[in-house]
Design a protein around this motif. Structure first.
Motif, PDB file in Angstrom:
ATOM      1  N   SER A  40      -5.759  -8.321  -9.729  1.00 31.11           N
ATOM      2  CA  SER A  40      -5.610  -6.970 -10.304  1.00 31.11           C
ATOM      3  C   SER A  40      -5.274  -5.934  -9.227  1.00 31.11           C
ATOM      4  CB  SER A  40      -6.912  -6.581 -11.008  1.00 31.11           C
ATOM      5  OG  SER A  40      -7.973  -6.616 -10.063  1.00 31.11           O
ATOM      6  N   MET A  41      -5.064  -6.395  -7.997  1.00 26.70           N
ATOM      7  CA  MET A  41      -4.796  -5.450  -6.900  1.00 26.70           C
ATOM      8  C   MET A  41      -3.346  -5.554  -6.434  1.00 26.70           C
ATOM      9  SD  MET A  41      -8.114  -6.157  -4.494  1.00 26.70           S
ATOM     10  CE  MET A  41      -9.779  -5.937  -5.094  1.00 26.70           C
ATOM     11  N   SER A  42      -2.840  -4.425  -5.933  1.00 23.29           N
ATOM     12  CA  SER A  42      -1.524  -4.436  -5.292  1.00 23.29           C
ATOM     13  C   SER A  42      -1.538  -3.373  -4.203  1.00 23.29           C
ATOM     14  CB  SER A  42      -0.407  -4.169  -6.300  1.00 23.29           C
ATOM     15  OG  SER A  42      -0.680  -3.011  -7.040  1.00 23.29           O
ATOM     16  N   MET A  43      -0.739  -3.602  -3.183  1.00 23.11           N
ATOM     17  CA  MET A  43      -0.727  -2.640  -2.082  1.00 23.11           C
ATOM     18  C   MET A  43       0.656  -2.021  -1.919  1.00 23.11           C
ATOM     19  SD  MET A  43      -2.124  -2.865   1.787  1.00 23.11           S
ATOM     20  CE  MET A  43      -0.669  -3.292   2.727  1.00 23.11           C
ATOM     21  N   TYR A  44       0.698  -0.691  -1.993  1.00 20.92           N
ATOM     22  CA  TYR A  44       1.925   0.068  -1.779  1.00 20.92           C
ATOM     23  C   TYR A  44       2.052   0.251  -0.279  1.00 20.92           C
ATOM     24  CZ  TYR A  44       1.950   0.894  -6.782  1.00 20.92           C
ATOM     25  OH  TYR A  44       1.989   0.708  -8.140  1.00 20.92           O
ATOM     26  N   GLN A  45       3.208  -0.093   0.258  1.00 25.39           N
ATOM     27  CA  GLN A  45       3.329  -0.109   1.716  1.00 25.39           C
ATOM     28  C   GLN A  45       4.764   0.008   2.190  1.00 25.39           C
ATOM     29  OE1 GLN A  45       3.632  -3.720   3.667  1.00 25.39           O
ATOM     30  NE2 GLN A  45       5.155  -4.068   2.067  1.00 25.39           N
ATOM     31  N   PHE A  46       4.913   0.214   3.505  1.00 22.73           N
ATOM     32  CA  PHE A  46       6.222   0.156   4.174  1.00 22.73           C
ATOM     33  C   PHE A  46       6.136  -1.047   5.106  1.00 22.73           C
ATOM     34  CE2 PHE A  46       6.406   5.131   4.631  1.00 22.73           C
ATOM     35  CZ  PHE A  46       6.481   5.274   3.266  1.00 22.73           C
ATOM     36  N   SER A  47       7.214  -1.782   5.280  1.00 26.29           N
ATOM     37  CA  SER A  47       7.141  -2.988   6.119  1.00 26.29           C
ATOM     38  C   SER A  47       6.795  -2.670   7.572  1.00 26.29           C
ATOM     39  CB  SER A  47       8.449  -3.778   6.041  1.00 26.29           C
ATOM     40  OG  SER A  47       9.502  -2.994   6.531  1.00 26.29           O
ATOM     41  N   THR A  48       7.320  -1.555   8.120  1.00 28.33           N
ATOM     42  CA  THR A  48       7.119  -1.299   9.553  1.00 28.33           C
ATOM     43  C   THR A  48       6.067  -0.230   9.844  1.00 28.33           C
ATOM     44  OG1 THR A  48       8.959   0.251   9.514  1.00 28.33           O
ATOM     45  CG2 THR A  48       9.469  -1.999  10.187  1.00 28.33           C
ATOM     46  N   PRO A  50       2.662   1.011  10.969  1.00 28.37           N
ATOM     47  CA  PRO A  50       1.585   0.343  11.716  1.00 28.37           C
ATOM     48  C   PRO A  50       0.262   0.262  10.953  1.00 28.37           C
ATOM     49  CG  PRO A  50       2.177   2.449  12.740  1.00 28.37           C
ATOM     50  CD  PRO A  50       3.186   2.197  11.686  1.00 28.37           C
ATOM     51  N   PHE A  51       0.007   1.257  10.104  1.00 30.39           N
ATOM     52  CA  PHE A  51      -1.239   1.239   9.319  1.00 30.39           C
ATOM     53  C   PHE A  51      -1.167   0.147   8.234  1.00 30.39           C
ATOM     54  CE2 PHE A  51      -0.449   5.500  10.941  1.00 30.39           C
ATOM     55  CZ  PHE A  51      -1.603   5.720  11.676  1.00 30.39           C
ATOM     56  N   CYS A  52       0.055  -0.065   7.722  1.00 32.90           N
ATOM     57  CA  CYS A  52       0.255  -1.131   6.723  1.00 32.90           C
ATOM     58  C   CYS A  52       0.145  -2.496   7.404  1.00 32.90           C
ATOM     59  CB  CYS A  52       1.619  -0.990   6.060  1.00 32.90           C
ATOM     60  SG  CYS A  52       1.837   0.595   5.232  1.00 32.90           S
ATOM     61  N   VAL A  53       0.687  -2.593   8.622  1.00 37.54           N
ATOM     62  CA  VAL A  53       0.584  -3.851   9.371  1.00 37.54           C
ATOM     63  C   VAL A  53      -0.890  -4.176   9.600  1.00 37.54           C
ATOM     64  CG1 VAL A  53       1.044  -4.934  11.618  1.00 37.54           C
ATOM     65  CG2 VAL A  53       2.842  -3.634  10.471  1.00 37.54           C
ATOM     66  N   LYS A  54      -1.675  -3.158   9.949  1.00 41.46           N
ATOM     67  CA  LYS A  54      -3.122  -3.357  10.177  1.00 41.46           C
ATOM     68  C   LYS A  54      -3.787  -3.968   8.929  1.00 41.46           C
ATOM     69  CE  LYS A  54      -6.820  -0.015  10.348  1.00 41.46           C
ATOM     70  NZ  LYS A  54      -7.138   1.388  10.652  1.00 41.46           N
ATOM     71  N   VAL A  55      -3.460  -3.432   7.748  1.00 38.05           N
ATOM     72  CA  VAL A  55      -4.065  -3.972   6.513  1.00 38.05           C
ATOM     73  C   VAL A  55      -3.491  -5.358   6.206  1.00 38.05           C
ATOM     74  CG1 VAL A  55      -4.491  -3.609   4.051  1.00 38.05           C
ATOM     75  CG2 VAL A  55      -4.504  -1.656   5.606  1.00 38.05           C
ATOM     76  N   MET A  89       1.869   8.390   0.547  1.00 43.83           N
ATOM     77  CA  MET A  89       1.343   7.916   1.823  1.00 43.83           C
ATOM     78  C   MET A  89       0.945   6.450   1.649  1.00 43.83           C
ATOM     79  SD  MET A  89      -1.527   9.527   4.332  1.00 43.83           S
ATOM     80  CE  MET A  89      -2.981   8.700   3.743  1.00 43.83           C
ATOM     81  N   VAL A  90       1.243   5.685   2.674  1.00 45.01           N
ATOM     82  CA  VAL A  90       0.905   4.260   2.649  1.00 45.01           C
ATOM     83  C   VAL A  90       0.080   3.932   3.886  1.00 45.01           C
ATOM     84  CG1 VAL A  90       2.909   3.539   1.321  1.00 45.01           C
ATOM     85  CG2 VAL A  90       3.113   3.702   3.801  1.00 45.01           C
ATOM     86  N   PRO A  91      -0.724   2.890   3.852  1.00 43.67           N
ATOM     87  CA  PRO A  91      -0.932   1.985   2.732  1.00 43.67           C
ATOM     88  C   PRO A  91      -1.792   2.623   1.641  1.00 43.67           C
ATOM     89  CG  PRO A  91      -2.442   1.440   4.508  1.00 43.67           C
ATOM     90  CD  PRO A  91      -1.556   2.537   5.017  1.00 43.67           C
ATOM     91  N   CYS A  92      -1.614   2.112   0.418  1.00 38.47           N
ATOM     92  CA  CYS A  92      -2.455   2.537  -0.701  1.00 38.47           C
ATOM     93  C   CYS A  92      -2.742   1.294  -1.547  1.00 38.47           C
ATOM     94  CB  CYS A  92      -1.737   3.600  -1.527  1.00 38.47           C
ATOM     95  SG  CYS A  92      -2.704   4.162  -2.940  1.00 38.47           S
ATOM     96  N   LEU A  93      -4.005   1.083  -1.802  1.00 40.12           N
ATOM     97  CA  LEU A  93      -4.407  -0.081  -2.609  1.00 40.12           C
ATOM     98  C   LEU A  93      -4.618   0.354  -4.052  1.00 40.12           C
ATOM     99  CD1 LEU A  93      -5.336  -3.162  -2.401  1.00 40.12           C
ATOM    100  CD2 LEU A  93      -7.663  -2.234  -2.468  1.00 40.12           C
ATOM    101  N   ARG A  94      -3.927  -0.336  -4.967  1.00 38.27           N
ATOM    102  CA  ARG A  94      -4.072  -0.048  -6.395  1.00 38.27           C
ATOM    103  C   ARG A  94      -4.898  -1.151  -7.042  1.00 38.27           C
ATOM    104  NH1 ARG A  94       0.439   1.159 -10.939  1.00 38.27           N
ATOM    105  NH2 ARG A  94      -0.794   0.466 -12.708  1.00 38.27           N
ATOM    106  N   THR A  95      -5.883  -0.756  -7.835  1.00 37.44           N
ATOM    107  CA  THR A  95      -6.657  -1.753  -8.588  1.00 37.44           C
ATOM    108  C   THR A  95      -6.612  -1.387 -10.062  1.00 37.44           C
ATOM    109  OG1 THR A  95      -8.156  -1.973  -6.693  1.00 37.44           O
ATOM    110  CG2 THR A  95      -8.890  -2.935  -8.767  1.00 37.44           C
TER     111      THR A  95
END
Ligand SMILES: N[C@@H](CCC(=O)N[C@@H](CS)C(=O)NCC(=O)O)C(=O)O
Length: 121
Positions: A40-48, A50-55, A89-95
């Motif tokens: 039930s989760m998805s993560m909104y993100q950009f590939s490059t 750094p905060f998204c890479v961390k997650v 703003m990314v990352p953002c976790l959707r549930t």
């Protein structure tokens, strides 16, 4: 400026790939149980980003199969994040909750802490 950002982005991806964390291995029943919780989760993100890479590295480390949504290049995904999450703003976790409500969580550290708590990692 665009070129510098592009080069930095590639560097982030290369370093991430070279020092990729080892994924935890669970028995199939345990992995199936955790997959059910993350379905039930998805993560909104950009590939490059750094905060998204961390997650993403945490997702890999804990073998979490969470759908990734590209909020940079996919206009529909980007619009959905702003309209429903409230910020671009990314990352953002959707549930998506069983009662039909949707929970949006920003901030990489908060997302990691939330996953650890919810999934007892
Ligand atoms: N403190 C935030 C920082 C996140 C952040 O700055 N993300 C950037 C991308 S790296 C962003 O979403 N910028 C908005 C934009 O580019 O429109 C976190 O740890 O998640």
């Amino acid at each position: 400026m665009k070129l510098i950002r592009w080069i930095l982005g590639r560097l982030i991806l290369i370093v991430d790939a070279l020092a990729s964390p080892k994924a935890i291995a669970r028995d199939s029943a345990a992995q199936m149980e955790i997959d059910q919780m993350t379905a039930s989760m998805s993560m909104y993100q950009f590939s490059t980003c750094p905060f998204c890479v961390k997650v993403r590295r945490e997702l890999k480390r804990h073998s979490l199969n969470i759908e990734l949504r590209d909020a940079k290049n996919d206009a529909e995904v980007k619009a959905e994040l702003v309209r429903e999450g409230g910020r671009h703003m990314v990352p953002c976790l959707r549930t998506d909750k069983p009662d039909g409500t949707v929970h949006w969580l920003y901030e990489s550290s908060d997302i990691i802490a939330h996953l650890k708590k919810e999934l007892s990692l």
